[in-house]
Motif scaffolding. Structure first.
Motif, PDB file in Angstrom:
ATOM      1  N   TRP A 231     -13.832  57.151  35.612  1.00 59.31           N
ATOM      2  CA  TRP A 231     -14.075  57.460  37.023  1.00 59.31           C
ATOM      3  C   TRP A 231     -15.401  58.190  37.185  1.00 59.31           C
ATOM      4  N   THR A 232     -16.047  57.985  38.334  1.00 56.70           N
ATOM      5  CA  THR A 232     -17.339  58.606  38.587  1.00 56.70           C
ATOM      6  C   THR A 232     -17.154  59.973  39.241  1.00 56.70           C
ATOM      7  N   ASN A 233     -18.001  60.914  38.831  1.00 54.47           N
ATOM      8  CA  ASN A 233     -17.978  62.255  39.418  1.00 54.47           C
ATOM      9  C   ASN A 233     -18.611  62.215  40.801  1.00 54.47           C
ATOM     10  N   TYR A 234     -18.306  63.223  41.625  1.00 59.87           N
ATOM     11  CA  TYR A 234     -18.866  63.254  42.977  1.00 59.87           C
ATOM     12  C   TYR A 234     -20.389  63.339  42.929  1.00 59.87           C
ATOM     13  N   GLU A 235     -20.924  64.238  42.120  1.00 59.16           N
ATOM     14  CA  GLU A 235     -22.374  64.406  42.023  1.00 59.16           C
ATOM     15  C   GLU A 235     -22.936  63.494  40.939  1.00 59.16           C
ATOM     16  N   LYS A 236     -24.094  62.934  41.183  1.00 55.90           N
ATOM     17  CA  LYS A 236     -24.695  62.011  40.222  1.00 55.90           C
ATOM     18  C   LYS A 236     -25.084  62.745  38.936  1.00 55.90           C
ATOM     19  N   ASP A 237     -25.125  61.961  37.876  1.00 54.24           N
ATOM     20  CA  ASP A 237     -25.532  62.427  36.548  1.00 54.24           C
ATOM     21  C   ASP A 237     -24.619  63.496  35.970  1.00 54.24           C
ATOM     22  N   GLN A 238     -23.380  63.557  36.477  1.00 55.50           N
ATOM     23  CA  GLN A 238     -22.379  64.458  35.883  1.00 55.50           C
ATOM     24  C   GLN A 238     -21.260  63.618  35.286  1.00 55.50           C
ATOM     25  N   ARG A 239     -21.163  63.626  33.980  1.00 52.88           N
ATOM     26  CA  ARG A 239     -20.146  62.824  33.302  1.00 52.88           C
ATOM     27  C   ARG A 239     -18.750  63.350  33.629  1.00 52.88           C
ATOM     28  N   SER A 240     -17.832  62.432  33.787  1.00 55.42           N
ATOM     29  CA  SER A 240     -16.463  62.824  34.110  1.00 55.42           C
ATOM     30  C   SER A 240     -15.557  62.892  32.887  1.00 55.42           C
ATOM     31  N   ASP A 241     -15.996  62.348  31.762  1.00 53.49           N
ATOM     32  CA  ASP A 241     -15.147  62.384  30.573  1.00 53.49           C
ATOM     33  C   ASP A 241     -15.234  63.760  29.912  1.00 53.49           C
ATOM     34  N   TYR A 242     -14.089  64.252  29.460  1.00 53.65           N
ATOM     35  CA  TYR A 242     -14.039  65.577  28.850  1.00 53.65           C
ATOM     36  C   TYR A 242     -14.559  65.539  27.423  1.00 53.65           C
ATOM     37  N   PRO A 243     -15.218  66.620  26.979  1.00 50.89           N
ATOM     38  CA  PRO A 243     -15.689  66.666  25.586  1.00 50.89           C
ATOM     39  C   PRO A 243     -14.520  66.579  24.613  1.00 50.89           C
ATOM     40  N   ASP A 244     -14.784  65.998  23.464  1.00 43.21           N
ATOM     41  CA  ASP A 244     -13.765  65.850  22.437  1.00 43.21           C
ATOM     42  C   ASP A 244     -14.354  66.320  21.108  1.00 43.21           C
ATOM     43  N   SER A 245     -13.550  66.991  20.314  1.00 49.76           N
ATOM     44  CA  SER A 245     -14.069  67.595  19.079  1.00 49.76           C
ATOM     45  C   SER A 245     -14.306  66.583  17.968  1.00 49.76           C
ATOM     46  N   THR A 246     -13.726  65.386  18.073  1.00 47.25           N
ATOM     47  CA  THR A 246     -13.839  64.438  16.960  1.00 47.25           C
ATOM     48  C   THR A 246     -14.502  63.115  17.308  1.00 47.25           C
ATOM     49  N   ILE A 247     -14.587  62.767  18.582  1.00 44.64           N
ATOM     50  CA  ILE A 247     -15.102  61.451  18.960  1.00 44.64           C
ATOM     51  C   ILE A 247     -15.750  61.544  20.339  1.00 44.64           C
ATOM     52  N   MET A 248     -16.783  60.712  20.586  1.00 42.21           N
ATOM     53  CA  MET A 248     -17.494  60.805  21.868  1.00 42.21           C
ATOM     54  C   MET A 248     -18.164  59.485  22.196  1.00 42.21           C
ATOM     55  N   GLN A 249     -18.059  59.052  23.451  1.00 36.96           N
ATOM     56  CA  GLN A 249     -18.808  57.896  23.953  1.00 36.96           C
ATOM     57  C   GLN A 249     -20.160  58.412  24.411  1.00 36.96           C
ATOM     58  N   LYS A 250     -21.235  57.980  23.751  1.00 33.39           N
ATOM     59  CA  LYS A 250     -22.545  58.553  24.033  1.00 33.39           C
ATOM     60  C   LYS A 250     -23.112  58.119  25.383  1.00 33.39           C
ATOM     61  N   ASP A 251     -22.942  56.856  25.721  1.00 30.94           N
ATOM     62  CA  ASP A 251     -23.610  56.351  26.916  1.00 30.94           C
ATOM     63  C   ASP A 251     -22.685  55.390  27.656  1.00 30.94           C
ATOM     64  N   TRP A 252     -22.684  55.490  28.979  1.00 25.46           N
ATOM     65  CA  TRP A 252     -21.946  54.566  29.836  1.00 25.46           C
ATOM     66  C   TRP A 252     -22.487  54.718  31.251  1.00 25.46           C
ATOM     67  N   ASN A 253     -22.055  53.895  32.183  1.00 25.88           N
ATOM     68  CA  ASN A 253     -22.609  53.929  33.544  1.00 25.88           C
ATOM     69  C   ASN A 253     -21.863  54.931  34.422  1.00 25.88           C
ATOM     70  N   TRP A 254     -22.116  56.199  34.177  1.00 28.97           N
ATOM     71  CA  TRP A 254     -21.351  57.258  34.843  1.00 28.97           C
ATOM     72  C   TRP A 254     -21.733  57.452  36.313  1.00 28.97           C
ATOM     73  N   ASN A 255     -22.791  56.800  36.787  1.00 28.71           N
ATOM     74  CA  ASN A 255     -23.122  56.865  38.217  1.00 28.71           C
ATOM     75  C   ASN A 255     -22.543  55.706  39.013  1.00 28.71           C
ATOM     76  N   GLY A 256     -21.884  54.745  38.342  1.00 26.64           N
ATOM     77  CA  GLY A 256     -21.128  53.729  39.048  1.00 26.64           C
ATOM     78  C   GLY A 256     -21.870  52.469  39.420  1.00 26.64           C
ATOM     79  N   LEU A 257     -21.503  51.896  40.564  1.00 28.36           N
ATOM     80  CA  LEU A 257     -22.002  50.609  41.052  1.00 28.36           C
ATOM     81  C   LEU A 257     -23.222  50.800  41.944  1.00 28.36           C
ATOM     82  N   SER A 258     -24.169  49.861  41.832  1.00 24.22           N
ATOM     83  CA  SER A 258     -25.323  49.880  42.737  1.00 24.22           C
ATOM     84  C   SER A 258     -25.717  48.446  43.084  1.00 24.22           C
ATOM     85  N   ALA A 259     -25.972  48.202  44.371  1.00 23.92           N
ATOM     86  CA  ALA A 259     -26.523  46.916  44.797  1.00 23.92           C
ATOM     87  C   ALA A 259     -28.044  46.938  44.760  1.00 23.92           C
ATOM     88  N   VAL A 260     -28.581  48.063  44.312  1.00 27.02           N
ATOM     89  CA  VAL A 260     -30.032  48.256  44.204  1.00 27.02           C
ATOM     90  C   VAL A 260     -30.379  48.402  42.725  1.00 27.02           C
TER      91      VAL A 260
END
Length: 501
Positions: A100-129
């Motif tokens: 899910w996308t956070n309300y403010e841009k460039d704020q990741r919604s996934d919680y930190p994890d001590s053993t595993i992490m997704q480095k990059d994903w489209n956390w700002n969502g959909l754009s027609a631009v």
């Protein structure tokens, strides 16, 4: 010589709106938030359960009698990925708005994890631009329908993208009208005396000032606004009715709450059930409007939920106000409780009333289906799509479509606490086989959904050949869509592909 009765019949026939085969239908996409597979009096299994008996959803029952019920319908584990797949026809592995996308841009919604992490994903969502960082650039469904001559109305929850990006505004993704949609994933309040949480900058529901301090619950206010918008068009219309219900906060819809208290439900359960019944009334009000305007025959209504109901309630992970039994787990999980949804489609001009199909469908299938229905299948898109039209199924519930795989990918930590099957998983369904990949532990599990809908019996050790085949298919599917696997934080190495185990 024609009798008076015959003349009257001919006059009624002449004056009634006639549906032509070439007429594009009106479209109502009714999407519920966080509604579980069992949260309805209309059963989507082979039997009526005690959970079904808990709720009153007469209009879902009515819709099912008019149309077709899907008993193997799937979304994604959480909301924004589902909505982006619906709007683009892309599987989550391709659009990579995987949480899910956070309300403010460039704020990741996934919680930190001590053993595993997704480095990059489209956390700002959909754009027609194009060119917006961490978004998926795509041609959205309403933009295609708008170009095809539809009057496009958004009502309710949007949550396509983060605030400060173009996709946060429904008017920027192809809607002519936006009612109460913005970047937030849930309302601050459903209550008019709280002005629907207007004081809350991020989650207050915008644009409903006319209902402040009345007795109009949020679900009802949205419905009234949607119907008023429909009154302003004679074009074929696309109404995306995305109720904020039944997402938390748990607030009682007083029209229905006391019934559930009298029935013996705990207050939290009764509040939730009242949200369900209020949502169902909204569906009924739209159906009544279409009946009154003689639009029902050539209007398609598609009912769906964006993910499963809660099985455990964050943050302390106590038992939630709802459950998905016999399905395993709930929202945030790739187990059936997190992704299997109630789905009904009504279109009297085409669909046989009271029909049922077990054909597996997934949320990205809505996109090509609606484009085909709207005579817009040849529209130019900037994205490559993954969905498959289920229009042949709507025309004939017994039609056999070619077998394919359905895929889910959730490389995130959804909540701060542990929960069963809630963090870092991928899954694939083919036929009745379901393969689940635990990314953290690099472990594969196998279930036969025909005999084990609750995913209680892992058959991986008994069926190694099937595990190998499905792991290879899952890997190929993800690699084709350029999935980047999460990394183990201690070693820096990426999680192994399923077929490498």
């Amino acid at each position: 010589m024609i009798s008076k009765k015959g003349i009257l019949s001919l006059l009624v026939l002449f004056l009634s709106p006639q549906v032509k085969a070439q007429d594009p239908p009106n479209i109502v996409m009714f999407l519920v938030d966080d509604m579980g597979w069992q949260d309805t009096s209309e059963p989507f299994w082979t039997q009526l359960t005690e959970l079904n008996k808990r709720y009153r959803t007469p209009n879902m029952e009515r819709l099912a009698k008019r149309g077709m019920k899907f008993t193997n319908a799937y979304a994604t584990p959480v909301c924004t990925p589902t909505r982006v797949s619906l709007m683009t026809g892309m599987n989550v592995t391709r659009h990579k708005v995987s949480n899910w996308t956070n309300y403010e841009k460039d704020q990741r919604s996934d919680y930190p994890d001590s053993t595993i992490m997704q480095k990059d994903w489209n956390w700002n969502g959909l754009s027609a631009v194009p060119g917006i960082p961490h978004t998926i650039y795509a041609t959205p469904l309403p933009a295609v329908l708008q170009k095809a001559g539809y009057y496009t109305i958004h009502c309710g929850k949007a949550h396509y993208a983060s605030n400060g990006t173009p996709g946060a505004d429904p008017l920027q993704v192809g809607y002519d009208v936006n009612i109460a949609g913005h970047a937030a994933g849930h309302p601050a309040s459903y209550l008019p005396e709280k002005q629907y949480g207007a004081a809350n900058k991020s989650h207050g529901v915008p644009g409903l000032e006319e209902f402040y301090n009345t007795d109009v619950f949020l679900t009802e206010a949205l419905t009234r606004k949607a119907l008023a918008a429909l009154d302003k068009t004679r074009k074929p219309f696309f109404l995306y009715m995305a109720q904020y219900a039944v997402h938390v906060p748990l607030e009682a819809d007083k029209r229905f709450y006391q019934y559930y208290i009298d029935k013996g439900l705990e207050p939290a359960e009764a509040k939730y059930a009242s949200l369900i019944e209020g949502m169902d009334k909204s569906l009924g009000d739209i159906m009544n409007y279409l009946d009154e305007k003689q639009l029902t025959e050539n209007t398609i209504i598609l009912f769906m939920s964006d993910n499963g109901g809660l099985s455990l309630a964050p943050p302390r992970m106590k038992p939630a106000h709802t459950q998905n039994l016999p399905l395993k787990a709930g929202k945030g999980s790739v187990h059936e409780g997190g992704i299997r949804e109630p789905m009904i489609v009504s279109w009297p001009a085409v669909i046989k009333a009271g029909s049922v199909t077990g054909t597996p469908v997934i949320i990205e299938d809505f996109f090509p289906t609606l484009l085909e229905i709207a005579h817009a299948s040849k529209a130019r898109l900037v994205q490559k799509t993954d969905g498959r039209s289920f229009l042949p199924v709507l025309k004939d519930a017994n039609v056999k479509q070619a077998e394919r795989v359905l895929v889910w990918h959730y490389p995130h930590r959804w909540i701060p606490n542990e929960g069963p099957g809630l963090h870092y998983f991928s899954a694939l369904r083919k036929g009745n086989w379901k393969l689940i990949y635990d990314q953290r532990n690099e472990k594969l599990s196998l279930y036969d959904l025909k005999t084990d809908i609750g995913e209680m019996h892992d058959l991986a050790a008994e069926q190694p050949a099937m595990v190998k085949v499905l792991a290879k298919e899952l890997t190929a599917y993800m690699k084709e869509r350029k999935v980047v696997m999460p990394v183990h934080t201690l070693t820096g190495k990426p999680v192994a592909w399923p077929d490498a185990l």
